[in-house]
Design a protein around this motif. Structure first.
Motif, PDB file in Angstrom:
ATOM      1  N   LEU A  96       7.177   1.644  -4.052  1.00  0.00           N
ATOM      2  CA  LEU A  96       7.183   2.917  -3.330  1.00  0.00           C
ATOM      3  C   LEU A  96       6.046   3.827  -3.797  1.00  0.00           C
ATOM      4  N   VAL A  97       6.045   4.136  -5.084  1.00  0.00           N
ATOM      5  CA  VAL A  97       5.085   5.113  -5.596  1.00  0.00           C
ATOM      6  C   VAL A  97       3.650   4.582  -5.528  1.00  0.00           C
ATOM      7  N   LEU A  98       3.406   3.391  -6.057  1.00  0.00           N
ATOM      8  CA  LEU A  98       2.049   2.854  -6.087  1.00  0.00           C
ATOM      9  C   LEU A  98       1.465   2.639  -4.689  1.00  0.00           C
ATOM     10  N   PRO A  99       2.208   2.033  -3.741  1.00  0.00           N
ATOM     11  CA  PRO A  99       1.654   1.910  -2.389  1.00  0.00           C
ATOM     12  C   PRO A  99       1.370   3.256  -1.730  1.00  0.00           C
ATOM     13  N   VAL A 100       2.256   4.245  -1.948  1.00  0.00           N
ATOM     14  CA  VAL A 100       2.016   5.569  -1.367  1.00  0.00           C
ATOM     15  C   VAL A 100       0.739   6.184  -1.939  1.00  0.00           C
ATOM     16  N   LEU A 101       0.551   6.075  -3.250  1.00  0.00           N
ATOM     17  CA  LEU A 101      -0.671   6.595  -3.870  1.00  0.00           C
ATOM     18  C   LEU A 101      -1.903   5.860  -3.355  1.00  0.00           C
ATOM     19  N   PHE A 102      -1.773   4.559  -3.180  1.00  0.00           N
ATOM     20  CA  PHE A 102      -2.887   3.758  -2.671  1.00  0.00           C
ATOM     21  C   PHE A 102      -3.232   4.162  -1.238  1.00  0.00           C
ATOM     22  N   ILE A 103      -2.203   4.334  -0.398  1.00  0.00           N
ATOM     23  CA  ILE A 103      -2.415   4.746   0.987  1.00  0.00           C
ATOM     24  C   ILE A 103      -3.019   6.144   1.040  1.00  0.00           C
ATOM     25  N   PHE A 104      -2.485   7.041   0.223  1.00  0.00           N
ATOM     26  CA  PHE A 104      -2.999   8.416   0.194  1.00  0.00           C
ATOM     27  C   PHE A 104      -4.475   8.442  -0.198  1.00  0.00           C
ATOM     28  N   THR A 105      -4.823   7.689  -1.249  1.00  0.00           N
ATOM     29  CA  THR A 105      -6.214   7.635  -1.700  1.00  0.00           C
ATOM     30  C   THR A 105      -7.119   7.047  -0.622  1.00  0.00           C
ATOM     31  N   SER A 106      -6.632   5.984   0.036  1.00  0.00           N
ATOM     32  CA  SER A 106      -7.423   5.367   1.106  1.00  0.00           C
ATOM     33  C   SER A 106      -7.712   6.367   2.211  1.00  0.00           C
ATOM     34  N   TYR A 107      -6.713   7.168   2.570  1.00  0.00           N
ATOM     35  CA  TYR A 107      -6.904   8.107   3.677  1.00  0.00           C
ATOM     36  C   TYR A 107      -7.743   9.321   3.274  1.00  0.00           C
ATOM     37  N   VAL A 108      -7.784   9.639   2.010  1.00  0.00           N
ATOM     38  CA  VAL A 108      -8.702  10.692   1.558  1.00  0.00           C
ATOM     39  C   VAL A 108     -10.137  10.262   1.834  1.00  0.00           C
ATOM     40  N   PHE A 109     -10.470   9.013   1.476  1.00  0.00           N
ATOM     41  CA  PHE A 109     -11.815   8.494   1.742  1.00  0.00           C
ATOM     42  C   PHE A 109     -12.060   8.320   3.239  1.00  0.00           C
ATOM     43  N   ILE A 110     -11.033   7.877   3.974  1.00  0.00           N
ATOM     44  CA  ILE A 110     -11.179   7.680   5.419  1.00  0.00           C
ATOM     45  C   ILE A 110     -11.476   9.000   6.118  1.00  0.00           C
ATOM     46  N   LEU A 111     -10.687  10.036   5.820  1.00  0.00           N
ATOM     47  CA  LEU A 111     -10.890  11.342   6.456  1.00  0.00           C
ATOM     48  C   LEU A 111     -12.236  11.939   6.066  1.00  0.00           C
ATOM     49  N   SER A 112     -12.619  11.729   4.822  1.00  0.00           N
ATOM     50  CA  SER A 112     -13.915  12.223   4.375  1.00  0.00           C
ATOM     51  C   SER A 112     -15.046  11.565   5.165  1.00  0.00           C
ATOM     52  N   THR A 113     -14.935  10.280   5.416  1.00  0.00           N
ATOM     53  CA  THR A 113     -15.947   9.557   6.190  1.00  0.00           C
ATOM     54  C   THR A 113     -15.942   9.982   7.650  1.00  0.00           C
TER      55      THR A 113
END
Length: 318
Positions: free
Chosen positions: A207-224
């Motif tokens: 739960l926690v690790l996948p959510v953090l991974f998804i959140f981090t991925s979308y930070v980079f995605i939105l930035s791009t």
């Protein structure tokens, strides 16, 4: 005396909504309709992504796995839920309860990992488009999907075996639709601290690790996406991620309520807590798999085109 009050469980009794008979027929029709939509929507998605060569990409490969997973999960639980609406006291064997518990936990854990793999796929596609074919080659995305299934199966084996080794008290009545692991733990006569520790570790990993991974991925995605000069380009890029993000919110929003930690055997507010847990479980078990193909895939132009081509070809060849 304590040993006399403990029984070797051979069967469990599922109450379902037997305490609310006026709701059973309504929910039976509703859940049956949702189950048929799940089979139809996810089945169509699987067929068209196999049939149409244009959809032989990592994104649709993961979606095909997600659709197959949703069919497996609902098929392992929905027939039991439907039967509980028609039978006041549904009796399930000890082994049958263990199998149902294993399948539901395995599918849930697998989907957690699979959604994070899909987020990584979107990250590479948007943030590193030129390297996408190299990074997301067939060997990579097949291994990512296989790893998701294996990880879910392993953690489910651990949690189910720990739960089924416990001694159970009384008449083994489960106040739920299915053999949901948290409700089964409430019936144990022994110390469930090892189960709590094991589930806490699983919560962190799945739960926690996948959510953090998804959140981090979308930070980079939105930035791009925000650096894309044209409004049309930003809209197109975001449209490929918005559906996945919606599915993630719906899935994790419900699963966090259900599996974050086992609830204590508190006598205060039991009725209210039980009916709430049941409705959350029903939402997670039926509504979420129904929404996945509708939100993520069937609204996709490529999938729509593939469905139309498949139907038109069947009509002309028929």
């Amino acid at each position: 005396m304590e040993r006399a009050n403990q029984t070797a469980a051979t069967v469990f009794v599922l109450l379902g909504l037997s305490g609310h008979p006026n709701m059973e027929i309504i929910f039976f029709v509703l859940v049956l309709w949702m189950y048929l939509v799940i089979l139809l929507g996810n089945g169509i998605l699987i067929i068209v992504t196999i049939y149409d060569s244009h959809l032989h990409t990592p994104m649709y490969f993961f979606l095909r796995n997600l659709s197959f997973l949703d069919i497996c999960y609902t098929t392992s639980s929905v027939p039991l839920i439907l039967d509980s609406f028609l039978t006041p006291r549904k009796i399930v064997s000890f082994s049958g309860c263990a199998v149902q518990m294993f399948l539901s936990f395995a599918m849930g854990a697998t989907e957690c990992v699979l959604l994070s793999m899909m987020a990584f796929d979107r990250y590479v596609a948007i943030c590193k488009p030129l390297r996408y074919p190299v990074i997301m080659n067939k060997g990579t995305y097949v291994s990512m999907a296989a790893g998701s299934w294996i990880a879910g199966g392993i953690t489910s084996t651990v949690q189910t075996s720990l739960a089924m080794r416990l001694p159970f008290c009384g008449d083994n009545v489960i106040n739920h639709f299915t053999c949901e692991i948290l409700t089964v733990l409430k019936l144990a006569c022994a110390d469930i601290l090892p189960n709590v520790i094991s589930m806490t570790v699983a919560d962190v990993i799945f739960l926690v690790l996948p959510v953090l991974f998804i959140f981090t991925s979308y930070v980079f995605i939105l930035s791009t996406i925000l650096r894309i000069p044209s409004a049309e380009g930003r809209r197109k890029a975001f449209s490929t991620c918005s559906a996945h993000l919606t599915v993630v919110i719906v899935f994790y929003g419900t699963i966090f309520f259900m599996y974050v930690k086992p609830k204590s055997k508190d006598s205060l507010g039991v009725s209210k807590e039980n009916i709430t847990d049941k409705l959350i479980s029903l939402f997670y078990g039926v509504v979420t798999p129904m929404l996945n193909p509708l939100i993520y895939s069937l609204r996709n132009k490529n999938v729509k085109t593939a469905v139309k081509n498949l139907l038109s070809q069947k009509l002309f060849t028929g």
